[in-house]
Structure formats: C-alpha cells, structure tokens
Design a protein around this motif. Structure first.
Motif, PDB file in Angstrom:
ATOM      1  N   HIS A  81      26.558 -93.242  -0.482  1.00 35.20           N
ATOM      2  CA  HIS A  81      25.317 -93.619   0.214  1.00 35.20           C
ATOM      3  C   HIS A  81      25.513 -94.861   1.078  1.00 35.20           C
ATOM      4  O   HIS A  81      24.686 -95.152   1.954  1.00 35.20           O
ATOM      5  N   ARG A  82      26.597 -95.600   0.835  1.00 30.23           N
ATOM      6  CA  ARG A  82      26.838 -96.831   1.609  1.00 30.23           C
ATOM      7  C   ARG A  82      27.427 -96.545   2.978  1.00 30.23           C
ATOM      8  O   ARG A  82      27.575 -97.447   3.800  1.00 30.23           O
ATOM      9  N   GLY A  83      27.804 -95.291   3.220  1.00 30.01           N
ATOM     10  CA  GLY A  83      28.275 -94.920   4.548  1.00 30.01           C
ATOM     11  C   GLY A  83      29.775 -94.702   4.632  1.00 30.01           C
ATOM     12  O   GLY A  83      30.485 -94.765   3.624  1.00 30.01           O
ATOM     13  N   PRO A  84      30.276 -94.447   5.854  1.00 30.94           N
ATOM     14  CA  PRO A  84      31.685 -94.089   6.051  1.00 30.94           C
ATOM     15  C   PRO A  84      32.681 -95.125   5.532  1.00 30.94           C
ATOM     16  O   PRO A  84      33.829 -94.783   5.239  1.00 30.94           O
ATOM     17  N   SER A  85      32.254 -96.374   5.416  1.00 31.11           N
ATOM     18  CA  SER A  85      33.167 -97.421   4.935  1.00 31.11           C
ATOM     19  C   SER A  85      33.626 -97.158   3.501  1.00 31.11           C
ATOM     20  O   SER A  85      34.644 -97.695   3.054  1.00 31.11           O
ATOM     21  N   GLU A  86      32.879 -96.322   2.762  1.00 27.07           N
ATOM     22  CA  GLU A  86      33.227 -96.009   1.372  1.00 27.07           C
ATOM     23  C   GLU A  86      34.270 -94.892   1.263  1.00 27.07           C
ATOM     24  O   GLU A  86      34.798 -94.642   0.180  1.00 27.07           O
ATOM     25  N   TRP A  87      34.543 -94.216   2.379  1.00 27.86           N
ATOM     26  CA  TRP A  87      35.333 -92.995   2.277  1.00 27.86           C
ATOM     27  C   TRP A  87      36.745 -93.251   1.772  1.00 27.86           C
ATOM     28  O   TRP A  87      37.244 -92.545   0.897  1.00 27.86           O
ATOM     29  N   GLU A  88      37.402 -94.258   2.319  1.00 29.93           N
ATOM     30  CA  GLU A  88      38.812 -94.475   1.997  1.00 29.93           C
ATOM     31  C   GLU A  88      39.010 -94.755   0.509  1.00 29.93           C
ATOM     32  O   GLU A  88      39.881 -94.156  -0.137  1.00 29.93           O
ATOM     33  N   SER A  89      38.191 -95.631  -0.056  1.00 28.13           N
ATOM     34  CA  SER A  89      38.343 -95.956  -1.484  1.00 28.13           C
ATOM     35  C   SER A  89      37.964 -94.758  -2.357  1.00 28.13           C
ATOM     36  O   SER A  89      38.574 -94.525  -3.412  1.00 28.13           O
ATOM     37  N   THR A  90      36.962 -93.997  -1.910  1.00 25.31           N
ATOM     38  CA  THR A  90      36.570 -92.804  -2.662  1.00 25.31           C
ATOM     39  C   THR A  90      37.696 -91.782  -2.675  1.00 25.31           C
ATOM     40  O   THR A  90      38.057 -91.239  -3.720  1.00 25.31           O
ATOM     41  N   TRP A  91      38.280 -91.544  -1.504  1.00 25.89           N
ATOM     42  CA  TRP A  91      39.334 -90.529  -1.418  1.00 25.89           C
ATOM     43  C   TRP A  91      40.593 -90.961  -2.179  1.00 25.89           C
ATOM     44  O   TRP A  91      41.309 -90.131  -2.745  1.00 25.89           O
ATOM     45  N   GLU A  92      40.842 -92.260  -2.223  1.00 27.79           N
ATOM     46  CA  GLU A  92      41.981 -92.766  -2.997  1.00 27.79           C
ATOM     47  C   GLU A  92      41.796 -92.439  -4.490  1.00 27.79           C
ATOM     48  O   GLU A  92      42.722 -91.998  -5.172  1.00 27.79           O
ATOM     49  N   GLN A  93      40.584 -92.649  -4.989  1.00 26.41           N
ATOM     50  CA  GLN A  93      40.267 -92.322  -6.385  1.00 26.41           C
ATOM     51  C   GLN A  93      40.356 -90.814  -6.619  1.00 26.41           C
ATOM     52  O   GLN A  93      40.938 -90.360  -7.612  1.00 26.41           O
ATOM     53  N   VAL A  94      39.813 -90.044  -5.674  1.00 28.78           N
ATOM     54  CA  VAL A  94      39.859 -88.585  -5.779  1.00 28.78           C
ATOM     55  C   VAL A  94      41.303 -88.100  -5.860  1.00 28.78           C
ATOM     56  O   VAL A  94      41.639 -87.212  -6.650  1.00 28.78           O
ATOM     57  N   GLY A  95      42.175 -88.701  -5.055  1.00 24.74           N
ATOM     58  CA  GLY A  95      43.566 -88.277  -5.041  1.00 24.74           C
ATOM     59  C   GLY A  95      44.219 -88.343  -6.411  1.00 24.74           C
ATOM     60  O   GLY A  95      44.959 -87.433  -6.805  1.00 24.74           O
ATOM     61  N   ARG A  96      43.932 -89.411  -7.144  1.00 19.65           N
ATOM     62  CA  ARG A  96      44.498 -89.558  -8.492  1.00 19.65           C
ATOM     63  C   ARG A  96      43.893 -88.534  -9.451  1.00 19.65           C
ATOM     64  O   ARG A  96      44.605 -87.819 -10.162  1.00 19.65           O
ATOM     65  N   ARG A 140      25.545 -86.209   3.550  1.00 19.35           N
ATOM     66  CA  ARG A 140      26.668 -85.840   4.425  1.00 19.35           C
ATOM     67  C   ARG A 140      28.003 -86.201   3.774  1.00 19.35           C
ATOM     68  O   ARG A 140      28.984 -85.455   3.893  1.00 19.35           O
ATOM     69  N   GLY A 141      28.021 -87.331   3.072  1.00 17.97           N
ATOM     70  CA  GLY A 141      29.247 -87.753   2.400  1.00 17.97           C
ATOM     71  C   GLY A 141      29.651 -86.800   1.294  1.00 17.97           C
ATOM     72  O   GLY A 141      30.841 -86.480   1.129  1.00 17.97           O
ATOM     73  N   MET A 142      28.676 -86.317   0.525  1.00 19.04           N
ATOM     74  CA  MET A 142      28.978 -85.369  -0.545  1.00 19.04           C
ATOM     75  C   MET A 142      29.472 -84.040   0.017  1.00 19.04           C
ATOM     76  O   MET A 142      30.376 -83.415  -0.553  1.00 19.04           O
ATOM     77  N   GLU A 143      28.886 -83.599   1.128  1.00 14.41           N
ATOM     78  CA  GLU A 143      29.352 -82.355   1.754  1.00 14.41           C
ATOM     79  C   GLU A 143      30.785 -82.509   2.263  1.00 14.41           C
ATOM     80  O   GLU A 143      31.626 -81.613   2.085  1.00 14.41           O
ATOM     81  N   ARG A 144      31.072 -83.653   2.872  1.00 14.04           N
ATOM     82  CA  ARG A 144      32.441 -83.911   3.332  1.00 14.04           C
ATOM     83  C   ARG A 144      33.404 -83.943   2.152  1.00 14.04           C
ATOM     84  O   ARG A 144      34.502 -83.368   2.216  1.00 14.04           O
ATOM     85  N   LEU A 145      32.992 -84.619   1.083  1.00 14.99           N
ATOM     86  CA  LEU A 145      33.834 -84.704  -0.112  1.00 14.99           C
ATOM     87  C   LEU A 145      34.096 -83.315  -0.684  1.00 14.99           C
ATOM     88  O   LEU A 145      35.237 -82.974  -1.016  1.00 14.99           O
ATOM     89  N   ALA A 146      33.048 -82.510  -0.772  1.00 16.37           N
ATOM     90  CA  ALA A 146      33.191 -81.160  -1.324  1.00 16.37           C
ATOM     91  C   ALA A 146      34.171 -80.341  -0.493  1.00 16.37           C
ATOM     92  O   ALA A 146      35.032 -79.635  -1.036  1.00 16.37           O
ATOM     93  N   ARG A 147      34.040 -80.428   0.812  1.00 14.45           N
ATOM     94  CA  ARG A 147      34.898 -79.648   1.708  1.00 14.45           C
ATOM     95  C   ARG A 147      36.360 -80.066   1.552  1.00 14.45           C
ATOM     96  O   ARG A 147      37.255 -79.226   1.429  1.00 14.45           O
ATOM     97  N   GLN A 148      36.606 -81.365   1.524  1.00 15.50           N
ATOM     98  CA  GLN A 148      37.990 -81.838   1.477  1.00 15.50           C
ATOM     99  C   GLN A 148      38.609 -81.663   0.090  1.00 15.50           C
ATOM    100  O   GLN A 148      39.807 -81.401  -0.017  1.00 15.50           O
ATOM    101  N   VAL A 149      37.808 -81.795  -0.955  1.00 11.90           N
ATOM    102  CA  VAL A 149      38.325 -81.555  -2.307  1.00 11.90           C
ATOM    103  C   VAL A 149      38.700 -80.084  -2.462  1.00 11.90           C
ATOM    104  O   VAL A 149      39.746 -79.751  -3.039  1.00 11.90           O
ATOM    105  N   ARG A 150      37.874 -79.200  -1.924  1.00 10.50           N
ATOM    106  CA  ARG A 150      38.171 -77.771  -2.002  1.00 10.50           C
ATOM    107  C   ARG A 150      39.412 -77.421  -1.182  1.00 10.50           C
ATOM    108  O   ARG A 150      40.296 -76.700  -1.645  1.00 10.50           O
ATOM    109  N   ASP A 151      39.475 -77.960   0.036  1.00  9.88           N
ATOM    110  CA  ASP A 151      40.610 -77.645   0.916  1.00  9.88           C
ATOM    111  C   ASP A 151      41.924 -78.219   0.392  1.00  9.88           C
ATOM    112  O   ASP A 151      42.979 -77.598   0.533  1.00  9.88           O
TER     113      ASP A 151
END
Length: 300
Positions: A81-96, A140-151
């Motif tokens: 919800h904080r916006g695009p600035s959160e994406w990098e740290s979120t995706w880093e956590q997702v990667g692990r 929008r962030g959750m939809e992006r996350l869902a798409r990239q986690v699935r892909d």
C-alpha cells in the motif's frame, strides 16, 4: 453424522507451536515442532517464518519426508500500500520464501499485509485506514505480485486478512476483493482473524466462494475479544491474554465453515493455527492432538 470433507486437506503450522519468529529463545526448536506435528496426526505443514525451519531445500525435504510430512505453503509480509518504493524489498523477500516453497512442492504463497500497529510494542506505525491512493497501490501491487510469483515460481498467492492490518474487517476484505482480479488474487481466509475483526466466515465463503483459495482454521474467545475491542488492545498482547483459543471452545464454529468450504467443490487446504506466542514448550502437542481429533469429528 458429519459431512465427508473430502475436498479439505487439513494441516498445521509452526504458529500452533508458539512460533512467530525465525529465531527466538521462547520458541520450541524446529526439530521438536516437526516431530510433534507428525505425532499429532497432521500430514501437511506450512513453513512458518522464513529461517525457522532449515532453508536448504535438500535438508528440509529430507527432514519433512522422514516424518511423512508435506509442505502446503510459505508466508511473506508486505506493505505494498506504500507504493512502488516497496517493490524491491518485497520481491527480495519473495525470492527467498517462494523458491523454498516451490522446492518443497507447495503451490501457495500466503501474503499478509504489514501491521499498522506493532504487535510487540503496540506502537502506532501508520494510520489504520488507507487513503484512496493507498488502496490503489495495494490492489495494483498485489496483482503485480500475483502475476510475477506465478510467472517466476509457479505459485498462487493467497492474501491473508489479519488483525491490525489494513485488510481486516468485512468492509475492507470486500473492498479488496472487489478491487482485484479474481484470476490473480484470492484469499487465505483465517477464520479466527476474520471473527476477531467482526466478520462472518460462512457468509464470506458463500458470497465470495470463487475467491477462497486457502483456509486457516482458528477460533477466538468471545469474552476475551470483547475486552480486547473495548480497550483497543493490540494483537500481540491480545494473543498473550488467550484471545485465540483451542477449538471447539470459541467462535466461529468450524463445522459449518468446513461444510461451506466443502460445498465449493474445489480442493482446499485448511491449516490449523492457534496463535500462542509465547507459550510453554509442553503446551502445544496436547492441544494439537485434541484439535486433530475434533476436526476428524467434523469429517475432516
């Protein structure tokens, strides 16, 4: 006679053993959790906080397999919800987390929104209500996350409404569902958290059935909850008061929830979580055994 819940796969999680953190002296060692969850009669587990169970896939696979266990999901927290600035740290956590989840053969990533109130210190971190702009970032962030986690990992995300987060009450949950793409984003319905925040799990399943992708089974003690609500007690201290209680002593009734879920006609995980951080090390196993017996009496 109980309905045969043949579409429901029951499991448990480190949370039911008082585990909230990767490493904490108040928590039971991971070996004991695995031994006891198997002894209690469960065959499915979640990974819990990343780093609690071994993170080397080969070692974890060996430890799980020798106890006849399987992994249903991993879990992340994020503040999209904080916006695009959160994406990098979120995706880093997702990667692990997602790579380990995928390696264990699981298909789900449970996504919990970040807390607006600290669950240890009770410090107010953010406003409890999102602005319209923040709702847009979140959906929008959750939809992006869902798409990239699935892909990337072949996993489906299931978003977990949670006390002291921005997706909590019936109003917020419905707004979130109505604002997101059902082909990408679905729910992990936690019956305890939803009741804690005033929601009706059976009604949600019957109304938004196609959006229910995963279940957490949990109950709240109505008397303790009333005190928690009246005195605006944060989630962490509420758990220490015993607000999340052993089934079938609390609400909602789990039998009707499981029956409603069965009627959806899809395979669903139903993972038992009884928040008990911190708890005595000998407390979880007897509760887990009794809870498994109770769920069998419901048909699960």
């Amino acid at each position: 006679m109980a309905v045969a819940l043949d579409r429901i796969r029951v499991g448990s999680a480190p949370d039911s053993w008082g585990v909230w953190f990767p490493d904490d002296p108040q928590q039971v060692p991971w070996q004991r959790f695995l031994d006891e969850v198997a002894e209690a009669g469960y065959s499915w587990i979640e990974l819990g906080p990343y780093g609690y169970l071994p993170t080397d896939p080969a070692r974890l696979a060996d430890e799980v397999k020798k106890r006849d266990l399987k992994v249903s999901a991993g879990t992340i927290f994020c503040g999209l919800h904080r916006g695009p600035s959160e994406w990098e740290s979120t995706w880093e956590q997702v990667g692990r987390v997602a790579s380990l989840t995928q390696a264990m053969g699981a298909e789900h990533l449970v996504v919990i929104p970040s807390f607006w109130r600290d669950d240890k210190t009770a410090e107010i971190l953010e406003a409890p209500e999102l602005t319209t702009e923040q709702w847009g970032h979140l959906t929008r962030g959750m939809e992006r996350l869902a798409r990239q986690v699935r892909d990337t990992y072949g996993l489906d995300i299931v978003v977990h409404p949670h006390a002291d987060t921005h997706i909590d009450t019936e109003e917020h949950v419905e707004r979130f569902l109505d604002s997101t793409d059902s082909s990408l984003v679905n729910l992990c319905l936690d019956t305890g958290h939803y009741a804690y925040c005033g929601g009706d799990s059976v009604k949600l399943i019957e109304t938004y059935g196609e959006r229910i992708g995963y279940l957490h089974l949990k109950q709240v003690d109505p008397e303790i909850l009333a005190d928690v609500v009246e005195n605006e007690i944060p989630f962490g201290p509420a758990v220490q008061r015993g607000v999340m209680c052993e089934p079938p002593t609390g609400v909602p009734e789990l039998g009707p929830v499981l029956t409603a879920a069965q009627k959806l006609g899809v395979d669903l995980f139903a993972i038992v979580e009884q928040d008990m951080y911190p708890c005595e090390p000998d407390k979880p196993l007897p509760i887990a055994v009794r809870t498994r017996t109770f769920l069998r009496s419901c048909g699960a």
